[in-house]
Design a protein around this motif. Structure first.
Motif, mmCIF file in Angstrom:
data_model
loop_
_atom_site.group_PDB
_atom_site.id
_atom_site.type_symbol
_atom_site.label_atom_id
_atom_site.label_comp_id
_atom_site.label_asym_id
_atom_site.label_seq_id
_atom_site.Cartn_x
_atom_site.Cartn_y
_atom_site.Cartn_z
ATOM 1 N N ASP A 122 0.823 -1.206 0.000
ATOM 2 C CA ASP A 122 0.000 0.000 0.000
ATOM 3 C C ASP A 122 0.859 1.259 0.000
ATOM 4 O OD1 ASP A 122 -2.342 -1.398 -0.095
ATOM 5 O OD2 ASP A 122 -2.717 -1.324 2.060
ATOM 6 N N GLN A 123 1.947 1.213 0.745
ATOM 7 C CA GLN A 123 2.837 2.370 0.778
ATOM 8 C C GLN A 123 3.415 2.648 -0.610
ATOM 9 O OE1 GLN A 123 6.049 1.893 3.541
ATOM 10 N NE2 GLN A 123 6.772 3.996 3.336
ATOM 11 N N GLN A 124 3.817 1.586 -1.313
ATOM 12 C CA GLN A 124 4.354 1.765 -2.654
ATOM 13 C C GLN A 124 3.268 2.231 -3.621
ATOM 14 O OE1 GLN A 124 7.644 1.526 -3.566
ATOM 15 N NE2 GLN A 124 6.880 2.403 -5.484
ATOM 16 N N ARG A 125 2.070 1.681 -3.502
ATOM 17 C CA ARG A 125 0.970 2.108 -4.367
ATOM 18 C C ARG A 125 0.614 3.566 -4.115
ATOM 19 N NH1 ARG A 125 -3.736 -1.200 -2.902
ATOM 20 N NH2 ARG A 125 -4.756 -0.148 -4.636
ATOM 21 N N ARG A 126 0.630 3.972 -2.826
ATOM 22 C CA ARG A 126 0.328 5.366 -2.494
ATOM 23 C C ARG A 126 1.385 6.300 -3.092
ATOM 24 N NH1 ARG A 126 0.108 4.480 2.331
ATOM 25 N NH2 ARG A 126 -2.115 4.017 2.496
ATOM 26 N N ASN A 167 -5.667 20.598 -4.542
ATOM 27 C CA ASN A 167 -5.532 19.256 -5.119
ATOM 28 C C ASN A 167 -4.093 18.970 -5.525
ATOM 29 O OD1 ASN A 167 -8.201 18.715 -4.796
ATOM 30 N ND2 ASN A 167 -8.792 19.170 -6.914
ATOM 31 N N VAL A 168 -3.346 20.005 -5.878
ATOM 32 C CA VAL A 168 -1.949 19.817 -6.270
ATOM 33 C C VAL A 168 -1.100 19.459 -5.057
ATOM 34 C CG1 VAL A 168 0.068 20.947 -7.294
ATOM 35 C CG2 VAL A 168 -2.228 21.404 -8.207
ATOM 36 N N THR A 169 -1.374 20.074 -3.915
ATOM 37 C CA THR A 169 -0.547 19.870 -2.718
ATOM 38 C C THR A 169 -1.101 18.787 -1.784
ATOM 39 O OG1 THR A 169 -1.771 21.636 -1.589
ATOM 40 C CG2 THR A 169 0.244 22.269 -2.799
ATOM 41 N N GLU A 170 -2.202 18.144 -2.160
ATOM 42 C CA GLU A 170 -2.800 17.103 -1.320
ATOM 43 C C GLU A 170 -1.936 15.842 -1.345
ATOM 44 O OE1 GLU A 170 -4.678 15.282 1.286
ATOM 45 O OE2 GLU A 170 -5.673 17.156 0.675
ATOM 46 N N LEU A 171 -1.599 15.316 -0.157
ATOM 47 C CA LEU A 171 -0.772 14.102 -0.046
ATOM 48 C C LEU A 171 -1.588 12.876 0.351
ATOM 49 C CD1 LEU A 171 2.433 15.511 1.717
ATOM 50 C CD2 LEU A 171 2.122 14.912 -0.694
ATOM 51 N N THR A 172 -2.907 13.041 0.467
ATOM 52 C CA THR A 172 -3.777 11.904 0.798
ATOM 53 C C THR A 172 -4.425 11.392 -0.480
ATOM 54 O OG1 THR A 172 -4.237 12.840 2.966
ATOM 55 C CG2 THR A 172 -5.724 11.127 2.174
ATOM 56 N N VAL A 173 -4.316 10.072 -0.695
ATOM 57 C CA VAL A 173 -4.902 9.471 -1.886
ATOM 58 C C VAL A 173 -5.781 8.296 -1.474
ATOM 59 C CG1 VAL A 173 -3.031 10.149 -3.426
ATOM 60 C CG2 VAL A 173 -2.877 7.989 -2.203
ATOM 61 N N ASP A 174 -6.808 8.060 -2.252
ATOM 62 C CA ASP A 174 -7.694 6.914 -2.032
ATOM 63 C C ASP A 174 -7.210 5.757 -2.898
ATOM 64 O OD1 ASP A 174 -9.280 8.348 -0.275
ATOM 65 O OD2 ASP A 174 -10.555 9.118 -1.898
ATOM 66 N N LEU A 175 -6.895 4.633 -2.232
ATOM 67 C CA LEU A 175 -6.417 3.460 -2.961
ATOM 68 C C LEU A 175 -7.577 2.526 -3.228
ATOM 69 C CD1 LEU A 175 -3.125 2.671 -1.032
ATOM 70 C CD2 LEU A 175 -3.382 3.882 -3.191
ATOM 71 N N PRO A 176 -7.799 2.123 -4.456
ATOM 72 C CA PRO A 176 -8.856 1.149 -4.735
ATOM 73 C C PRO A 176 -8.498 -0.215 -4.156
ATOM 74 C CG PRO A 176 -7.542 1.523 -6.697
ATOM 75 C CD PRO A 176 -7.068 2.524 -5.663
ATOM 76 N N SER A 177 -9.527 -0.971 -3.793
ATOM 77 C CA SER A 177 -9.276 -2.310 -3.260
ATOM 78 C C SER A 177 -8.651 -3.172 -4.338
ATOM 79 C CB SER A 177 -10.584 -2.944 -2.777
ATOM 80 O OG SER A 177 -11.510 -3.027 -3.842
#
Length: 392
Positions: A296-300, A365-375
Motif C-alpha cells: 500500500d505504501q508503494q501504491r500510495r 488538489n496539487v498539494t494534497e498528499l492523501t490518496v484513495d487506494l482502490p481495493s
C-alpha cells in the motif's frame, strides 16, 4: 536470543546410540543435519539407515567411542517453553485393568452400538455403521462381542479416571484436558481375488449369446483376520504413539492401561501443537500485515507521483499556450478589425488556459498528499514487483 549448549564427544556418542538422531537434535534445538555434521567432525560414528527399525537383537554392535575430548558447542535459540503438566498414568498398575471375557452390564454407549450392529449390513467384509450415531468401528460381524467388550472396558476405565466419552458428527471422542480425541476400533480385513466362473460349454451350431453371469459375478472377497487396532485421530506433535494393534507382545485387552496413559500424552501433545499453530498464525498474520502495508505504501507513492507528473504536464501545457497567445498577439495585424477579433480570441483562449492550469483550477488538489487506494488483491507478485523509475 541464543544460548550455548556444550557436550563432550562421549556424551553425544551415548545420546545418538540410545535414541534416533532426529529426537536428539530436537531436544538440543538443532537440525538433524547439523547434529550429524557435528558428530562426523568429532569422529562419532552414527547408526546406519534403518538401524532403529530392526529388533534390538539384530542391531549391529556399537562402534568404539571417539577418542577426542574437545567439547562440541551448539548455538541454539533460547525458547522459553511453558511447563507441561506431568503425565500421570490413570491406571497406577496397568496389570490390574482386567478385561472380562463376557459383557456384563454394558455402558449405554455400548448398548446403543450393539443394537445398531444387529441391524447393520456388511460392506466389503465390515459392518456399515453410521459413526456419527454410534461408537466408531470398522469390524466384521464375527467380532462384535470382542469389540463391545473392548469399548465397554475402555469407556468405564476412562470415566473412572475422569475422562468424558461421547459421540459427535465426526465420530467417537474422549475428552480430557479440554481436548477431544477421536477414537475408532478397526479390524484388519484382507481382500482376495475370486476366480471367474468357468465358461459354459458351447455346443456345435449353438448361437452365441453373452454370458451375463460372468459380468455379475463378484471379483473380490473379504476375509476377516481378527486383528484389531485402536486408532486416535488427532493432530499432535510428531513421535507420539496414536495407534495400538494386536501383536506378538499382546492383544489390545492387555494394553488398555497403556492406551489410557497414551490418551493423556496425546492430549498434552495436541494442546502443545495447537499453541504452536496459533503462534505461527499470529506470526504469519503479522508478516502478512507488514507485507500489505509495504504494498500500500508503494501504491500510495506511485499514485502521488502520477498526480505530480499529471499536474506538471497540465502546467507545462498552460505555459506553452500562454506563450502561444502572446506570440499570436505580437503577430496580429494592427488594423482595428483584426485587433477586435484578436481581443475576443485572447479572452476565450485565456479562459481555456485557466481550465487547463492546475495551479489556477484547484491548488489544494496539487498539494494534497492523501490518496484513495482502490481495493485490490495482495498477490505475492505485488511484493516482488520491480519498482520502475518514476521520472522518465
Amino acid at each position: 536470543m541464543y544460548v550455548e549448549k556444550s557436550f563432550t564427544p562421549l556424551q553425544l556418542f551415548e545420546m545418538v546410540w540410545e535414541r534416533p538422531v532426529l529426537i536428539v537434535a530436537k531436544e538440543i534445538g538443532v537440525s538433524d543435519v547439523g547434529l550429524s555434521k557435528a558428530c562426523r567432525k568429532a569422529g562419532i560414528t552414527l547408526p546406519t539407515r534403518g538401524h532403529w527399525a530392526k529388533p534390538e537383537s539384530k542391531r549391529p554392535r556399537r562402534p568404539k567411542p571417539p577418542a577426542s575430548t574437545t567439547p562440541i558447542t551448539f548455538h541454539v535459540v533460547d525458547i522459553q517453553k511453558p511447563d507441561k503438566p506431568k503425565t500421570e498414568n490413570p491406571v497406577k498398575d496397568p496389570g490390574t485393568l482386567i478385561v472380562p471375557t463376557e459383557l456384563i452390564n454394558p455402558h449405554p454407549l455400548v448398548k446403543k452400538w450393539l443394537a445398531a450392529a444387529k441391524k447393520a449390513k456388511e460392506l466389503n467384509g465390515a459392518m456399515a455403521l453410521d459413526k456419527s450415531q454410534v461408537l466408531s468401528s470398522h469390524i466384521s460381524s464375527a467380532e462384535t462381542d470382542r469389540c463391545a467388550i473392548l469399548y465397554d472396558s475402555l469407556i468405564k476405565a476412562g470415566e473412572a479416571a475422569g475422562y468424558a466419552w461421547g459421540i459427535s458428527d465426526k465420530g467417537t471422542f474422549v475428552r480430557l484436558e479440554d481436548e477431544d480425541l477421536l477414537i475408532t476400533i478397526q479390524e484388519k480385513i484382507k481382500r482376495y481375488d475370486i476366480p471367474p466362473p468357468p465358461p459354459k460349454p458351447f455346443k456345435p451350431g449353438q448361437r452365441w449369446e453373452p454370458d451375463f453371469a460372468v459380468f455379475r459375478a463378484h471379483r473380490f472377497g473379504w476375509q476377516p483376520t481378527g486383528v484389531f487396532s485402536l486408532i486416535v485421530d488427532a493432530r499432535s506433535e510428531v513421535l507420539i504413539q496414536k495407534t495400538w494393534t494386536d501383536s506378538k507382545t499382546g492383544k489390545l485387552e492387555a494394553k488398555l492401561g497403556q492406551i489410557l496413559t497414551g490418551f493423556v500424552r496425546i492430549a498434552a501433545s495436541v494442546k502443545a501443537q495447537r499453541s504452536s499453530d496459533e503462534a505461527n498464525r499470529r506470526r504469519w498474520a503479522e508478516e502478512e500485515r507488514i507485507r500489505r502495508e509495504k504494498i500500500d505504501q508503494q501504491r500510495r507513492l506511485d499514485k502521488l507521483r502520477e498526480n505530480l507528473t499529471k499536474n506538471l504536464r497540465g502546467w507545462e501545457r498552460a505555459q506553452r499556450l500562454r506563450a502561444f497567445i502572446q506570440a499570436t498577439v505580437e503577430a496580429s495585424p494592427p488594423d482595428e478589425a483584426s485587433q477586435m477579433a484578436l481581443a475576443m480570441w485572447v479572452s476565450w483562449a485565456a479562459q481555456q488556459v485557466e481550465l487547463l492550469d492546475p495551479l489556477k483550477v484547484n491548488i489544494p488538489n496539487v498539494t494534497e498528499l492523501t490518496v484513495d487506494l482502490p481495493s485490490t488483491e495482495y498477490g505475492y507478485w505485488s511484493s516482488s514487483k520491480k519498482v520502475e523509475e518514476w521520472w522518465p
